[in-house]
Design a protein around this motif. Sequence first.
Motif, PDB file in Angstrom:
ATOM      1  N   GLY A   1     -19.959 -58.490  63.322  1.00 19.79           N
ATOM      2  CA  GLY A   1     -20.171 -57.344  64.201  1.00 19.79           C
ATOM      3  C   GLY A   1     -19.659 -57.541  65.614  1.00 19.79           C
ATOM      4  N   ARG A   2     -19.699 -58.733  66.114  1.00 20.12           N
ATOM      5  CA  ARG A   2     -19.276 -58.984  67.503  1.00 20.12           C
ATOM      6  C   ARG A   2     -17.835 -58.574  67.752  1.00 20.12           C
ATOM      7  NH1 ARG A   2     -22.795 -63.959  67.248  1.00 20.12           N
ATOM      8  NH2 ARG A   2     -24.664 -63.296  68.343  1.00 20.12           N
ATOM      9  N   PRO A   3     -16.864 -59.032  66.935  1.00 15.07           N
ATOM     10  CA  PRO A   3     -15.467 -58.630  67.211  1.00 15.07           C
ATOM     11  C   PRO A   3     -15.237 -57.130  67.024  1.00 15.07           C
ATOM     12  CG  PRO A   3     -15.529 -60.421  65.579  1.00 15.07           C
ATOM     13  CD  PRO A   3     -16.924 -60.011  65.850  1.00 15.07           C
ATOM     14  N   LEU A   4     -16.084 -56.503  66.197  1.00 13.12           N
ATOM     15  CA  LEU A   4     -15.922 -55.076  65.933  1.00 13.12           C
ATOM     16  C   LEU A   4     -16.715 -54.212  66.916  1.00 13.12           C
ATOM     17  CD1 LEU A   4     -16.203 -55.180  62.026  1.00 13.12           C
ATOM     18  CD2 LEU A   4     -14.115 -55.015  63.404  1.00 13.12           C
ATOM     19  N   GLY A   5     -17.439 -54.860  67.818  1.00  9.24           N
ATOM     20  CA  GLY A   5     -18.229 -54.109  68.788  1.00  9.24           C
ATOM     21  C   GLY A   5     -19.510 -53.548  68.203  1.00  9.24           C
ATOM     22  N   ILE A   6     -19.952 -54.082  67.061  1.00  7.66           N
ATOM     23  CA  ILE A   6     -21.194 -53.612  66.425  1.00  7.66           C
ATOM     24  C   ILE A   6     -22.314 -54.554  66.833  1.00  7.66           C
ATOM     25  CG2 ILE A   6     -22.366 -53.170  64.244  1.00  7.66           C
ATOM     26  CD1 ILE A   6     -19.557 -52.724  63.012  1.00  7.66           C
TER      27      ILE A   6
END
Length: 194
Positions: free
Chosen positions: A47-52
């Motif tokens: 989720g972090r790289p995807l902004g989630i």
Amino acid sequence: MSAADPHHSIFPEWLRKGLDGLYLLSGWAAGLFLISIFVIMLALSAGRPLGIDVPAGDDFASWAMAASAFLGLAHTFRSGEMIRVGLLVERLTGRTRQLFEILALLIGSTAAVYFAWYAFDMNRTSWEFNDLAQGVIAMPLWIPQIGFSGGLIILAIAMVDELVHVLFGGLPRYEKPAPDTPEEAIERAIQSGA
């Protein structure tokens, strides 16, 4: 199964099946919490790289880790996989060994019941005072504490169960029989990670 059989249970068959089922269910619950840790950590990492953002993901992973560790205790104990220092007991035989097993189980049962009682009391206190987690999600603390206190209560039941079994002349069920072949000894060592 005769009464002279060292693996014979003094409990009625329905109770023996119920207790064994409780230990197995506790082990399965520990495994499910372990899987939930994997899923939460995967969601946090992906989720972090995807902004989630996964709100309170770290808190949920921590609570699942505690639940997994404590709910797995009784099943681990009954399966003979709990780390046990048997340097003295393993060298003894006959009645002397049985007395040392009873002493060890009495000390272990006393400690397990003591910790289970205070874990239950902590859980009850959290319920009464409506303690809330200090993280992002204000979850009532008694909910994640159930895994901790429940695991200790089930361990205490398993240890007292084993103590009663050995007191009435049974062989400890947590001990695995000696390996028959060198290959079996090697296989056990590999499985246990030794």
